[in-house]
Design a protein around this motif. Structure first.
Motif, PDB file in Angstrom:
ATOM      1  N   ASN A   1      10.255   9.788   3.786  1.00 34.55           N
ATOM      2  CA  ASN A   1      11.541   9.088   3.892  1.00 34.55           C
ATOM      3  C   ASN A   1      12.222   8.955   2.526  1.00 34.55           C
ATOM      4  O   ASN A   1      12.682   7.873   2.131  1.00 34.55           O
ATOM      5  N   VAL A   2      12.287  10.072   1.800  1.00 32.39           N
ATOM      6  CA  VAL A   2      12.916  10.092   0.476  1.00 32.39           C
ATOM      7  C   VAL A   2      14.393  10.440   0.639  1.00 32.39           C
ATOM      8  O   VAL A   2      14.739  11.441   1.275  1.00 32.39           O
ATOM      9  N   ASP A   3      15.260   9.625   0.076  1.00 32.18           N
ATOM     10  CA  ASP A   3      16.708   9.855   0.160  1.00 32.18           C
ATOM     11  C   ASP A   3      17.116  10.799  -0.970  1.00 32.18           C
ATOM     12  O   ASP A   3      17.028  10.453  -2.151  1.00 32.18           O
ATOM     13  N   VAL A   4      17.534  12.013  -0.618  1.00 30.66           N
ATOM     14  CA  VAL A   4      17.840  13.016  -1.637  1.00 30.66           C
ATOM     15  C   VAL A   4      19.120  13.766  -1.313  1.00 30.66           C
ATOM     16  O   VAL A   4      19.558  13.844  -0.167  1.00 30.66           O
ATOM     17  N   GLU A   5      19.693  14.319  -2.352  1.00 36.92           N
ATOM     18  CA  GLU A   5      20.738  15.326  -2.233  1.00 36.92           C
ATOM     19  C   GLU A   5      20.165  16.589  -2.857  1.00 36.92           C
ATOM     20  O   GLU A   5      19.699  16.573  -4.000  1.00 36.92           O
ATOM     21  N   ILE A   6      20.170  17.697  -2.100  1.00 37.69           N
ATOM     22  CA  ILE A   6      19.535  18.925  -2.569  1.00 37.69           C
ATOM     23  C   ILE A   6      20.591  19.988  -2.834  1.00 37.69           C
ATOM     24  O   ILE A   6      21.470  20.229  -2.009  1.00 37.69           O
ATOM     25  N   ILE A   7      20.484  20.617  -3.991  1.00 34.01           N
ATOM     26  CA  ILE A   7      21.330  21.748  -4.352  1.00 34.01           C
ATOM     27  C   ILE A   7      20.452  22.995  -4.340  1.00 34.01           C
ATOM     28  O   ILE A   7      19.418  23.042  -5.004  1.00 34.01           O
ATOM     29  N   PHE A   8      20.846  24.016  -3.561  1.00 37.34           N
ATOM     30  CA  PHE A   8      20.074  25.248  -3.475  1.00 37.34           C
ATOM     31  C   PHE A   8      20.702  26.335  -4.337  1.00 37.34           C
ATOM     32  O   PHE A   8      21.897  26.328  -4.606  1.00 37.34           O
TER      33      PHE A   8
END
Length: 403
Positions: free
Chosen positions: A48-55
């Protein structure tokens, strides 16, 4: 009046102060890396980690100072020399992912996690040896001799020379195009011809396994009778592109993604990380039709099973199977029943039924087309077989089992 447009940069960290911003420099269109990304996602959901991911690799360039890019942490592809050169000099929390062996796990300054190449090769070799095969080949692809994945596999395979119970040989395949494919295929055939039979070959991936299988069939070698094949399996692509299902070492790519993400999150939070480098060993072999068990070592059994695997889709009968062997029907059927515990008729029946089940579960083909592709003379006959064997219609079977 002149209006000047100005780009406004929005810092999401002020709006969502607890959200982490991660750069995952892997390509989701590459099957191996997509599986690692799947593992990263599974970890984030589970914890339940709140993240924003850039690929994507496009945010890294030779002229870019990575310290100027705002990220909390980075998961990088450490089979990419550009990324290695970029991140070896940064203080950002980074975990590199790659396929590696013990020989190179201490090479990098950042934390790394990957697949234990030696464990993969050892598992394949032990499978061959258990079936009485002591001459082992390795079919790899020489793209970049400095690629850590290639180095890891070669170190693992070369270490087999220390074993006294086997002999080894290596084929370095080359990248091909339409002009060079025929020449490369002939190189592969020449290598196969040079190997003592029976032999076992470990192959880098499914597409090269298909090339090897096709080359064996072209020359006339029985698979798995004379040549057995084990692939390092990234997915189940061979189910669609080969006549025989490949035996494969299940690569723990999802587990690599989970461990890499766990290590990175712990480092970002300044928690204790137990180790700098993590190597994950494969846990299982997906047995297919390109390796043999001890019971299959009888030449008659090998020839019967190979003929059925390669021809059941044509609607062959038992007599055609027997005719391909060259002995009397009574002798062939008796020997096969003694070794396998069931008849040639049942082996042929099961091959057709299993293929029909697989197509029903994995495709949207019509029942009529599946019947034809599985060796049944008519759709109605497939319905009768399913009713007798599965106690339901093919349509009902698909409804209950389709992924």
């Amino acid at each position: 009046m002149t209006i000047t447009a100005r780009r406004v940069s929005l810092d999401t960290s002020k709006l969502l102060p607890n959200r982490l911003r991660l750069a995952v420099l892997l390509n989701p269109l590459i099957s191996r890396q997509a599986s690692i990304i799947r593992g990263i996602n599974q970890y984030l959901l589970k914890e339940n980690v709140d993240v924003e991911i850039i690929f994507g690799n496009e945010i890294v360039s030779e002229h870019q100072d990575i310290e100027d890019i705002w990220f909390d942490g980075i998961i990088a592809d450490y089979s990419d020399s550009l990324q290695i050169n970029t991140f070896e000099r940064t203080s950002l929390p980074i975990v590199g992912v790659l396929e590696q062996s013990e020989a190179i796990e201490k090479k990098f300054s950042v934390m790394t996690v990957g697949i234990n190449s030696k464990a993969c090769i050892d598992m394949a070799v032990d499978c061959f040896v258990s079936a009485g095969i002591y001459y082992i080949g390795c079919y790899d692809v020489l793209d970049d001799a400095s690629d850590p994945r290639y180095i890891g596999r070669m170190h693992a395979f070369n270490s087999l020379s220390e074993r006294e119970d086997i002999q080894t040989s290596t084929f370095h395949g080359m990248l091909t195009n339409f002009r060079s494919w025929k020449q490369e295929n002939q190189r592969l055939i020449n290598w196969i011809n040079s190997l003592p039979k029976p032999c076992g070959i470990v192959v880098i991936n499914e597409s090269r396994s298909k090339a090897l299988l096709d080359a064996c069939l072209e020359v006339g070698y029985l698979v798995p009778g004379e040549v057995s094949i084990i692939t390092l399996k990234e997915n189940n692509i061979d189910d669609f592109i080969t006549r025989q299902k490949m035996t494969g070492i299940k690569m723990p790519l999802t587990e690599v993604g989970e461990l890499a993400c766990d290590m990175l999150i712990r480092k970002i939070r300044k928690e204790r990380v137990k180790f700098k480098s993590g190597l994950i060993s494969p846990s299982d072999i997906d047995f297919g039709e390109t390796t043999q068990s001890n019971v299959e070592l009888d030449p008659v059994v090998i020839q019967v099973n190979t003929y059925i695997r390669n021809n059941f889709r044509r609607g062959i009968k038992v007599q055609q199977v027997v005719d391909s062997i060259g002995f009397s029907r009574t002798l062939v059927e008796k020997k096969y029943k003694e070794k396998m515990g069931y008849s040639i008729h049942k082996a042929l029946h099961d091959a057709k039924l299993d293929n029909a089940k697989h197509l029903l579960m994995t495709t949207d083909l019509s029942v009529s087309d599946i019947a034809k592709m599985s060796g049944y003379s008519a759709e109605e006959y497939l319905y009768r077989v399913f009713k007798a064997e599965v106690n339901m219609t093919p349509v009902d079977f698909r409804g209950r089992n389709k992924a």
